[in-house]
Design a protein around this motif. Structure first.
Motif, mmCIF file in Angstrom:
data_model
loop_
_atom_site.group_PDB
_atom_site.id
_atom_site.type_symbol
_atom_site.label_atom_id
_atom_site.label_comp_id
_atom_site.label_asym_id
_atom_site.label_seq_id
_atom_site.Cartn_x
_atom_site.Cartn_y
_atom_site.Cartn_z
ATOM 1 N N ALA A 200 -48.954 -105.797 59.781
ATOM 2 C CA ALA A 200 -48.345 -107.101 59.516
ATOM 3 C C ALA A 200 -47.767 -107.670 60.808
ATOM 4 O O ALA A 200 -47.894 -108.869 61.084
ATOM 5 C CB ALA A 200 -47.258 -106.959 58.456
ATOM 6 N N LEU A 201 -47.147 -106.812 61.603
ATOM 7 C CA LEU A 201 -46.526 -107.264 62.853
ATOM 8 C C LEU A 201 -47.564 -107.894 63.780
ATOM 9 O O LEU A 201 -47.350 -108.982 64.332
ATOM 10 C CB LEU A 201 -45.859 -106.077 63.555
ATOM 11 N N ALA A 202 -48.710 -107.211 63.904
ATOM 12 C CA ALA A 202 -49.758 -107.727 64.781
ATOM 13 C C ALA A 202 -50.217 -109.102 64.296
ATOM 14 O O ALA A 202 -50.406 -110.030 65.095
ATOM 15 C CB ALA A 202 -50.923 -106.742 64.810
ATOM 16 N N GLU A 203 -50.367 -109.243 62.981
ATOM 17 C CA GLU A 203 -50.813 -110.530 62.426
ATOM 18 C C GLU A 203 -49.785 -111.624 62.666
ATOM 19 O O GLU A 203 -50.124 -112.751 63.035
ATOM 20 C CB GLU A 203 -51.066 -110.387 60.924
ATOM 21 N N ILE A 204 -48.508 -111.256 62.449
ATOM 22 C CA ILE A 204 -47.444 -112.264 62.607
ATOM 23 C C ILE A 204 -47.369 -112.727 64.057
ATOM 24 O O ILE A 204 -47.289 -113.926 64.336
ATOM 25 C CB ILE A 204 -46.091 -111.676 62.141
ATOM 26 N N ASN A 205 -47.427 -111.777 64.983
ATOM 27 C CA ASN A 205 -47.327 -112.150 66.394
ATOM 28 C C ASN A 205 -48.570 -112.900 66.876
ATOM 29 O O ASN A 205 -48.471 -113.794 67.711
ATOM 30 C CB ASN A 205 -47.074 -110.918 67.257
ATOM 31 N N ALA A 206 -49.739 -112.541 66.311
ATOM 32 C CA ALA A 206 -50.964 -113.253 66.686
ATOM 33 C C ALA A 206 -50.898 -114.697 66.204
ATOM 34 O O ALA A 206 -51.472 -115.603 66.812
ATOM 35 C CB ALA A 206 -52.175 -112.547 66.088
ATOM 36 N N ALA A 207 -50.165 -114.927 65.111
ATOM 37 C CA ALA A 207 -50.057 -116.277 64.559
ATOM 38 C C ALA A 207 -48.876 -117.040 65.144
ATOM 39 O O ALA A 207 -48.396 -118.004 64.562
ATOM 40 C CB ALA A 207 -49.945 -116.200 63.036
ATOM 41 N N GLY A 208 -48.352 -116.581 66.268
ATOM 42 C CA GLY A 208 -47.291 -117.352 66.922
ATOM 43 C C GLY A 208 -45.915 -116.735 66.835
ATOM 44 O O GLY A 208 -44.952 -117.285 67.356
ATOM 45 N N GLY A 209 -45.786 -115.590 66.191
ATOM 46 C CA GLY A 209 -44.501 -114.899 66.129
ATOM 47 C C GLY A 209 -43.444 -115.688 65.376
ATOM 48 O O GLY A 209 -43.747 -116.407 64.427
ATOM 49 N N ILE A 210 -42.192 -115.530 65.802
ATOM 50 C CA ILE A 210 -41.067 -116.193 65.141
ATOM 51 C C ILE A 210 -40.717 -117.434 65.959
ATOM 52 O O ILE A 210 -40.004 -117.340 66.966
ATOM 53 C CB ILE A 210 -39.835 -115.261 65.095
ATOM 54 N N ASN A 211 -41.209 -118.572 65.535
ATOM 55 C CA ASN A 211 -40.942 -119.827 66.251
ATOM 56 C C ASN A 211 -41.159 -119.669 67.760
ATOM 57 O O ASN A 211 -40.319 -120.055 68.567
ATOM 58 C CB ASN A 211 -39.510 -120.304 65.984
ATOM 59 N N GLY A 212 -42.264 -119.057 68.120
ATOM 60 C CA GLY A 212 -42.589 -118.920 69.540
ATOM 61 C C GLY A 212 -42.133 -117.615 70.151
ATOM 62 O O GLY A 212 -42.674 -117.164 71.152
ATOM 63 N N LYS A 213 -41.095 -116.994 69.537
ATOM 64 C CA LYS A 213 -40.648 -115.700 70.058
ATOM 65 C C LYS A 213 -41.447 -114.588 69.395
ATOM 66 O O LYS A 213 -41.911 -114.724 68.277
ATOM 67 C CB LYS A 213 -39.160 -115.494 69.739
ATOM 68 N N ASP B 3 -57.416 -108.458 50.405
ATOM 69 C CA ASP B 3 -57.682 -108.528 51.850
ATOM 70 C C ASP B 3 -56.899 -107.452 52.590
ATOM 71 O O ASP B 3 -57.431 -106.755 53.449
ATOM 72 C CB ASP B 3 -57.246 -109.891 52.413
ATOM 73 N N TYR B 4 -55.641 -107.351 52.234
ATOM 74 C CA TYR B 4 -54.782 -106.359 52.874
ATOM 75 C C TYR B 4 -55.334 -104.955 52.647
ATOM 76 O O TYR B 4 -55.451 -104.152 53.574
ATOM 77 C CB TYR B 4 -53.356 -106.475 52.332
ATOM 78 N N TYR B 5 -55.706 -104.690 51.399
ATOM 79 C CA TYR B 5 -56.240 -103.371 51.054
ATOM 80 C C TYR B 5 -57.479 -103.055 51.897
ATOM 81 O O TYR B 5 -57.618 -101.979 52.466
ATOM 82 C CB TYR B 5 -56.580 -103.334 49.559
ATOM 83 N N GLY C 67 -47.522 -98.937 50.878
ATOM 84 C CA GLY C 67 -48.009 -99.743 51.986
ATOM 85 C C GLY C 67 -47.797 -101.221 51.717
ATOM 86 O O GLY C 67 -47.355 -101.977 52.587
ATOM 87 N N ALA C 68 -48.103 -101.637 50.473
ATOM 88 C CA ALA C 68 -47.968 -103.052 50.133
ATOM 89 C C ALA C 68 -46.516 -103.502 50.255
ATOM 90 O O ALA C 68 -46.229 -104.615 50.703
ATOM 91 C CB ALA C 68 -48.478 -103.291 48.713
ATOM 92 N N GLU C 69 -45.602 -102.616 49.872
ATOM 93 C CA GLU C 69 -44.174 -102.958 49.989
ATOM 94 C C GLU C 69 -43.795 -103.163 51.449
ATOM 95 O O GLU C 69 -43.097 -104.116 51.802
ATOM 96 C CB GLU C 69 -43.319 -101.828 49.391
ATOM 97 N N ALA C 70 -44.276 -102.255 52.301
ATOM 98 C CA ALA C 70 -43.941 -102.339 53.718
ATOM 99 C C ALA C 70 -44.554 -103.596 54.343
ATOM 100 O O ALA C 70 -43.893 -104.337 55.074
ATOM 101 C CB ALA C 70 -44.433 -101.093 54.446
#
Lengths: 401, 321
Positions: free
Chosen positions: A57-70, A292-294, A309-312
């Motif tokens: 999830a972290l990789a996806e979030i950061n690839a999509a721009g992270g937290i408002n640029g951070k 998709d996640y699975y 895993g889904a919870e995490a």
């Protein structure tokens, strides 16, 4: 001479600690969140799965721009499954790494210890697996929980029992830790409510290898259903040995945890067939991204993933969402943002409310799955089912006698 | 001896100043955990190292102390701090019973009996739910937010424990203990009431371990049977702290506690984040290797074999004082 050498050695060791302590911590441009998980010890298997999901999830979030640029940064630390180490971890994350909030939390006892530290230091903690009711019923306002409490784990089983199986007698077997004994208690309460007679309610040591003595006791009582709360190794052994003893109730029901793991199928083999289990999540649920996640997880790590895993994975998205919405990284602002959460995740809708004795608790559904021809299928609630429930079951034929 | 006193004095002063200089509550927490282990290790050492009665069940006294403090809160609504006073004494009462049962046995049989005793107490704590809350555990909200009171209290307890053992070992009791360890039958024939002195060693040992348990409850705020009656994490760890530091030495367990807690945290946090993450997964192996190494090459522990170690590093023939 020797004493002074000893002194120098100890001083050196001490200074090592001090140097470690004075390291600069907050690199600019990243937001640090601490994650506490058991990565070694008895619970490492689940901890590992959660860690991999967090990282995905972290990789996806950061690839999509992270937290408002951070960039979002997760400090995933090992609790070894022990409360006092969990506490060391929480203290370290809060005071040394200066994380803005904490996530994770696998076993109830460690989650509880970590929650205590977080509440005392007023650092928001989003629990995603620790399930003892007390975690959100202690009135702690910095503790939020994504997963349902253990007393609600059986709610889908409840409707299945009243509508389909209608048992008269019940035997309950549970592993002896907080998770198992709490779950057994709430199931026994449920039985009482519906007038099912509990003929046996027994705990066993997690990690044992011979469950036959207790299973023979069960066989003598001949209950309609056997409800078991177990981790994966004991779940497999229980079913294997039940098969060997030709123990044939109307139904074997697992209370989440071990019975839904792919390893349960691998270890128990044929003995796992037609066993049903309560579960909190399954990839076929109609939540966007669940399948998709699975698939992504399976492709990347070459193994199946279950509700842990889904919870995490969902918790990581909730954390990202909260940090995007918060006014600042101050603890009170993050807390306010957590309280305002209202989003959809692969685990289902997430919204923290206060109901009953529980505070800041997400209301999540539960489901029933069954092992049919070696595959885990969603069978209850009936309107979401991927395959109809197989019931009644001819166990001896299923087991190949 | 004078030089030794000076060293200890300087060291104590450094520890007193430590939390005022290092504000990070993380390091304070680690030192508090170390102090707890100094107490448990030293107590174990008095019984096993000096009196020769190797206990595999010190979790009994630790757990009883912790539960005394916890139950005072949950059942009687009394502050857990009273448990600090009571915990040691209840642990002593339990020790009388344990001694009555186990001291009939000697050597490895005594060790096995205490090992079984520890498991029995753990199972009692799990199953006597009306008293102990079973696996749900006992939760209290710690009194102080700051770590300083806990730091100084645990430091004081650890110092008192070491001092008490030091004084005991210089008294007549100490000689009795050692004579029992060396040859119980010979001691008996010399007119020493071995049963009484073994019990005295056990009582003192249990008292301090019980105090440590009660302190743990006050400090950690949460206990359950698997945490405080754990064979692996309390009873065995007590032995390791003693063995690694040096059996039958006054400062041995203190050094052992620093090494064991320090190593665990260093590896768990992958050398404080300097090493790759996989290092953290190796901490169990490192413990195992350390114990094997100590037993094979330094049977007297770090303090007991200090001469050997210093020879190894400085290639100098140190003189045993």
């Amino acid at each position: 001479m020797k004493k002074s050498l000893m002194l120098w050695g100890l001083l050196l060791a001490l200074s090592f600690f001090l140097v470690g302590g004075s390291q600069p911590v907050q690199a600019s441009g990243t937001i640090k969140v601490g994650i506490v998980l058991p990565l070694t010890g008895k619970m490492a298997k689940f901890g590992e799965m959660e860690k991999q999901s967090f990282e995905m999830a972290l990789a996806e979030i950061n690839a999509a721009g992270g937290i408002n640029g951070k960039k979002l940064e997760l400090l995933i630390e090992d609790t070894t499954g022990r409360p006092e180490v969990g506490r060391s971890v929480a203290e370290k994350l809060i005071t040394k790494d200066k994380v803005v909030m904490i996530g994770g939390g696998y076993s109830s006892s460690v989650t509880y210890a970590v929650a205590g530290v977080c509440q005392q230091n007023q650092v928001p903690f989003l629990v995603n697996t620790g399930s003892a009711d007390k975690i959100t019923s202690s009135g702690w306002d910095y503790i939020y929980r994504l997963n349902p409490p253990v007393s609600k784990y059986a709610s889908a089983v409840e409707s299945l029992l009243t509508e389909v199986i209608k048992p008269k007698t019940v035997a309950i077997l549970h592993e002896n830790s907080l998770f198992g004994s709490k779950g057994a208690k709430s199931f026994a309460k449920l039985c009482k409510k519906f007038g099912y007679q509990v003929v046996l309610n027994e705990g066993y040591e997690n990690g044992g290898i011979d469950y036959k003595p207790v299973l023979i006791k069960v066989k003598q009582k001949n209950p309609d259903i056997i409800y078991m709360i177990s981790y994966v190794m004991d779940a497999s052994l229980l079913m294997k040995q039940a098969k060997e003893l030709k123990l044939t109730p109307k139904m074997f029901i697992g209370g989440a945890a071990g019975f839904t793991m792919p390893e349960f199928r691998e270890n128990a083999g044929k003995a796992s067939e037609k066993v049903i289990s309560a579960t909190l999540w399954h990839q076929i649920l109609p939540f966007p991204g669940a399948m998709d996640y699975y698939k992504k997880f399976k492709q990347r790590f070459h193994k199946d993933v279950d509700y842990h895993g889904a919870e995490a994975y969902s918790a990581c998205y909730v954390i990202a969402d909260v940090l995007k919405r918060t006014k600042s990284l101050k603890n009170t602002d993050i807390k306010a943002a957590l309280a305002a959460t209202d989003m959809m995740t692969v685990f289902g809708p997430v919204k923290f409310t206060t109901w009953g004795k529980l505070k800041n608790q997400n209301k999540a559904n539960t489901y029933v799955v069954q092992w049919i021809d070696g595959k885990l299928e969603l069978v209850w609630p009936a309107k979401l089912a991927t395959k109809p429930l197989v019931y009644p079951v001819d166990w001896l034929q299923t087991w190949g006698y | 001896m004078k030089k030794g006193n000076l060293t200890v004095g300087i060291f104590a002063l450094l520890l007193l100043l430590f939390p005022l200089v290092v504000r990070s509550s993380y390091y304070q927490h680690l030192l508090i955990i170390i102090f707890i282990w100094v107490i448990i290790g030293s107590s174990w050492n008095l019984l096993a190292g000096y009196a020769g009665q190797v206990s595999f069940g010190h979790a009994i006294f630790f757990g009883v102390g912790a539960y005394t403090a916890g139950i005072l809160v949950t059942k009687l609504g009394v502050s857990a701090w009273w448990g600090m006073l009571l915990g040691g004494f209840i642990a002593m009462a339990v020790a009388l019973f344990v001694g009555w049962v186990c001291f009939r046995l000697r050597g490895p049989y005594f060790a096995l009996a205490t090992l079984a005793g520890g498991e029995i107490f753990r199972l009692i704590a799990i199953n006597w739910e009306s008293l102990t809350e079973g696996m749900v555990g006992i939760l209290i909200i710690p009194t102080f937010k700051s770590k300083l009171p806990y730091y100084y209290l645990s430091f004081g307890l650890a110092a008192a424990c070491i001092l008490a053992i030091h004084l005991i070992m210089r008294s007549k009791w100490g000689y009795y203990f050692v004579s029992i360890r060396e040859d119980q039958d010979a001691a008996e024939s010399m007119g020493i009431n071995t049963n009484r002195y073994k019990n005295i060693a056990l009582l003192v040992s249990a008292f301090f371990t019980g105090l440590a348990g009660a302190f743990y409850m006050n400090y950690m705020g949460f206990i359950d049977p698997d945490v405080v009656f754990s064979l692996h994490y309390i009873s065995i760890m007590a032995i390791l702290v003693g063995i690694v530091g040096g059996v039958a030495t006054i400062m041995g367990p203190a050094v052992g506690a620093v090494v064991m807690v320090g190593l665990q945290e260093t590896f768990r946090s992958s050398f404080f984040g300097l090493a790759p993450q996989w290092v953290s997964e190796g901490h169990a192996i490192v413990f195992g290797l350390l114990v094997i190494f100590v037993i094979m090459f330094m049977a007297n522990g770090i303090v007991g074999d200090w001469n050997k170690i210093s020879r190894l590093f400085w290639r100098r023939k140190a003189v045993r004082t």
